[in-house]
Write a protein that holds these residues in place. Structure first.
Motif, short mmCIF file in Angstrom:
data_model
loop_
_atom_site.label_atom_id
_atom_site.label_comp_id
_atom_site.label_asym_id
_atom_site.label_seq_id
_atom_site.Cartn_x
_atom_site.Cartn_y
_atom_site.Cartn_z
N SER A 17 53.07 7.19 -2.78
CA SER A 17 53.13 8.77 -2.67
C SER A 17 51.51 9.38 -2.94
CB SER A 17 53.73 9.38 -4.37
OG SER A 17 53.23 8.82 -5.58
N GLY A 18 50.52 8.35 -3.22
CA GLY A 18 49.16 8.87 -3.17
C GLY A 18 48.39 7.69 -3.22
N GLY A 19 47.06 7.93 -3.07
CA GLY A 19 45.84 7.02 -3.03
C GLY A 19 46.13 5.91 -2.10
N ILE A 20 46.02 4.56 -2.48
CA ILE A 20 46.13 3.39 -1.55
C ILE A 20 47.28 3.45 -0.57
CG2 ILE A 20 46.07 0.97 -1.37
CD1 ILE A 20 44.26 0.88 -3.69
N GLY A 21 48.34 3.69 -1.38
CA GLY A 21 49.61 3.85 -0.60
C GLY A 21 49.75 4.66 0.44
N ALA A 22 49.41 5.82 0.19
CA ALA A 22 49.48 6.94 1.35
C ALA A 22 48.32 6.65 2.57
CB ALA A 22 48.81 8.45 0.61
N ALA A 23 47.20 6.00 2.25
CA ALA A 23 46.35 5.85 3.24
C ALA A 23 46.84 4.54 4.03
CB ALA A 23 44.92 5.42 2.50
N ILE A 24 47.57 3.51 3.37
CA ILE A 24 48.44 2.57 4.17
C ILE A 24 49.29 3.41 5.27
CG2 ILE A 24 49.75 0.55 3.98
CD1 ILE A 24 48.32 -0.23 1.29
N ALA A 25 50.09 4.11 4.70
CA ALA A 25 51.28 4.73 5.46
C ALA A 25 50.44 5.28 6.59
CB ALA A 25 51.91 5.62 4.66
N GLU A 26 49.53 6.10 6.56
CA GLU A 26 48.77 6.77 7.61
C GLU A 26 48.37 5.75 8.64
OE1 GLU A 26 47.16 10.84 7.73
OE2 GLU A 26 47.18 10.81 5.59
N ARG A 27 47.75 4.78 8.14
CA ARG A 27 46.99 3.66 9.01
C ARG A 27 48.13 3.06 9.98
NH1 ARG A 27 45.33 1.63 12.50
NH2 ARG A 27 43.68 0.20 12.83
N PHE A 28 49.31 2.85 9.35
CA PHE A 28 50.26 2.41 10.20
C PHE A 28 51.09 3.16 10.94
CE2 PHE A 28 49.59 -1.26 7.35
CZ PHE A 28 49.63 -2.61 7.92
#
Length: 250
Positions: A17-28
């Motif tokens: 939902s935010g931070g590192i997790g959100a950045a990973i999701a967008e990268r993939f």
């Protein structure tokens, strides 16, 4: 492979939902993967992440579960099976921090942090690794912390859980390597996320001064490392604890 590094694959990111997790999701999402975003309670925030991923053309599914509860993890798996979206890549990112003297840690606090950080990683991995083993391909990436390597004063509980994740990573990598499933951990230093919100600006400045790079990491930099470890050609990187920390601790 239609020019894409991850044809028809799915990635499950816990704590997305935010931070590192959100950045990973967008990268993939930029690479055309099917994106599965896990959250526990942050419904509005995870929907924002989902919209950002869909803007890149990705298929996105959000799933809610308390990772401390095996029955909820099993229901999450059933939902993904019904959508034919069992993950080929699992990123165990969900976690909570704890700051304070060990003498002040209550039994309830100990159990809570252990359950989220360690038990949640165990339950998710146990649920989804059989699919990877059966197809003889998969990537499991655990988000740890530099404190799991070196330990931190006033973060004994948090450091213990992350040290446990590091040992879990090394042992499971040996167990799954014959099935061509890799297991690695990323142990970031200080990252510019809400987890550092307990520090005021003067304290953050002191942290930055201690880091040779002179700054905090961006979530996108951690996401890039997750992406690299997930690539098909990264299959010989296994059982490693990689710490992007700006040469803070070497």
């Amino acid at each position: 492979m239609n020019g894409k590094p991850f044809p028809s694959q799915a990635i499950l990111i816990t704590g997305a939902s935010g931070g590192i997790g959100a950045a990973i999701a967008e990268r993939f999402a930029k690479s055309g993967l099917n994106i599965i975003l896990h959250y526990r309670q942050s419904h509005e925030q995870v929907n924002e992440v989902a919209r950002a991923c869909m803007a890149h053309g990705a298929r996105v599914l959000t799933v809610s579960a308390d990772l401390r509860d095996k029955s909820q993890v099993e229901r999450m798996k059933e939902k993904l099976e019904n959508h034919q979206l069992l993950p080929d890549i699992l990123v165990n990112n969900a976690g909570v921090s704890h700051y304070g003297l060990l003498a002040d840690v209550s039994e309830e606090e100990w159990d809570e942090v252990m359950s989220v950080n360690l038990k949640g990683t165990f339950l998710c991995t146990q649920a989804f690794m059989p699919h990877m083993v059966s197809q003889r391909y998969g990537r499991i990436i655990n988000v740890s912390s530099v404190w799991g390597i070196t330990g931190a004063s006033c973060e004994v509980l948090y450091s213990t859980t992350k040290g446990g994740i590091n040992a879990f990573t090394k042992a499971l990598a040996k167990e799954l390597a014959p099935s061509e499933v890799t297991v690695n951990a990323i142990a970031p230093g200080a990252v510019q996320t809400a987890m550092l919100s307990r520090f005021d600006e003067s304290e953050l400045a002191g942290i930055r001064d201690d880091i040779p790079a002179g700054r905090l990491a961006l979530p996108e930099e951690i996401a890039s490392l997750v992406y690299f470890l997930s690539l098909p050609e990264s299959g010989y990187i296994n059982g490693q604890i990689i710490s992007p920390n700006g040469a803070w601790l070497t």
